[in-house]
Enzyme design. Structure first.
Site, short mmCIF file in Angstrom:
data_model
loop_
_atom_site.label_atom_id
_atom_site.label_comp_id
_atom_site.label_asym_id
_atom_site.label_seq_id
_atom_site.Cartn_x
_atom_site.Cartn_y
_atom_site.Cartn_z
N ARG A 233 0.85 -1.18 0.00
CA ARG A 233 0.00 0.00 0.00
C ARG A 233 0.89 1.24 0.00
NH1 ARG A 233 -3.22 -2.98 -1.47
NH2 ARG A 233 -5.34 -3.37 -0.73
N GLU A 262 -2.58 7.63 -4.89
CA GLU A 262 -2.89 7.04 -6.20
C GLU A 262 -4.36 7.13 -6.58
OE1 GLU A 262 -3.52 2.32 -5.70
OE2 GLU A 262 -1.51 3.00 -5.16
N HIS A 294 -0.19 -0.18 -9.63
CA HIS A 294 -0.92 -1.10 -8.74
C HIS A 294 -1.36 -2.35 -9.49
CE1 HIS A 294 -3.30 -1.02 -4.73
NE2 HIS A 294 -3.04 -2.26 -5.09
#
Length: 331
Positions: A233, A262, A294
């Protein structure tokens, strides 16, 4: 019952539609759930969301007002969901507690090897028929030290690969993983791990206690020539502090599949728009930094498991069952 699925990627859509076939109808949208798009869910009792959905208090209130009673998130992490508000509104919330740990662990190693061996720079050069080796020298990882922050399923998978490289293993977690100790991992305090590791990889969940786990002091504790990888994360790293260290010429490489700001950027095409995030804009200019969007979890195996678990979460909700995936039970 028709399910409304937000933030569905093109590769993900056929998997979702196939998994729900014979159970419920599903409507897939490529837009992400936020305050502006929440009204689309009006009339849908059950929705499914992606990891970058905004499920804060205001969005949950809009969903509840429109009749939504169940949220099935297609991810393990749930730091984007205000669970207290969901409970107050009488909404059921479920997530995916498990999917292939190899997808993320293998991608973390992809980032580590790419920055270590300057793969992106080399590829860019050869496209221009520049075949020089200047600036492409990496290091053998065999015999060096890998520090694994978080030794759950993904951290263990990462450690097994490191063991295969012949690396010394250091670990940090609230509890030791016997499978990791069997590989020869030694558990040490975080500062010691950072100071002694040639490669540091993050595999802990984002919680208030772990936010900015890698802050300015932690970055300064690391070796100047270390490699830092984050596929967990973005909020685990203080990105502004990282940029400051990179400006000093530190670190052999940094591989980031996640970024703390993000949401609203990742999974979207922003190539024709000015990027207002100055920290991210500066971050991607460093030649020793590789940022991806991601995608560590994004394999057919892992996404298939995520989708199957999401379908099961919806079936459990309609049948009044409760599983380990439920974060807020049906009231």
């Amino acid at each position: 019952m028709e399910i409304l699925a937000f933030g569905v990627q093109a590769d993900e859509r056929p998997l979702i539609e196939h998994a729900f076939a014979g159970h419920h109808e599903v409507r897939c949208l490529d837009v992400f759930l936020n305050e502006d798009t929440a009204p689309i869910a009006a009339g849908y009792e059950t929705i499914s969301t992606s990891v970058n959905a905004d499920l804060g208090a205001r969005v949950l209130e809009l969903l509840a007002a429109g009749g939504t009673r169940m949220v099935a998130q297609r991810s393990t992490g749930f730091n984007n969901i205000d669970l207290d508000v969901a409970e107050r509104l009488g909404m059921t919330v479920a997530r995916v507690s498990y999917y292939s740990p190899y997808s993320v662990a293998e991608f973390a190693w992809t980032l580590a090897m790419a920055v270590n061996r300057r793969v992106v720079r080399a590829s860019t050069r050869t496209r221009d028929f520049d075949f020089r080796l200047d600036g492409l020298m990496g290091r053998d990882l065999h015999g060096r030290t890998a520090g694994v922050l978080g030794t759950g399923k993904i951290g263990e998978a990462f450690a097994r690969i490191a063991h295969g490289f012949g690396m010394r293993l250091l670990g940090w977690d609230i509890a030791e993983n016997p499978a990791c100790t069997e590989l020869g991992m030694r558990y040490v305090p975080k500062d010691q791990l950072l100071a002694e590791s040639d490669l540091v990889s993050l595999h802990v969940p984002l919680m208030p206690e772990t936010r900015h786990l890698i802050d300015a002091p932690a970055l300064k504790a690391m070796r100047d020539d270390a490699i830092l990888v984050n596929s967990s994360r973005g909020g685990l790293i203080d990105t502004a502090a990282l940029v400051a260290e990179l400006r000093e010429g530190r670190f052999a490489g940094v591989g980031l599949d996640v970024y703390e700001a993000e949401a609203g950027l990742f999974f979207l095409d922003k190539s024709l728009q000015p990027i207002e995030d100055d920290v991210l804009a500066r971050l991607v200019t460093f030649p020793n930094v590789l940022v991806t969007s991601h995608q560590a979890y994004y394999t057919v195996d892992a996404v298939g498991q995520i989708v199957d678990a999401t379908v099961q979460n919806v079936l459990d909700y309609t049948a009044g069952r409760r599983s380990e995936n439920v974060l807020v039970p049906r009231s």
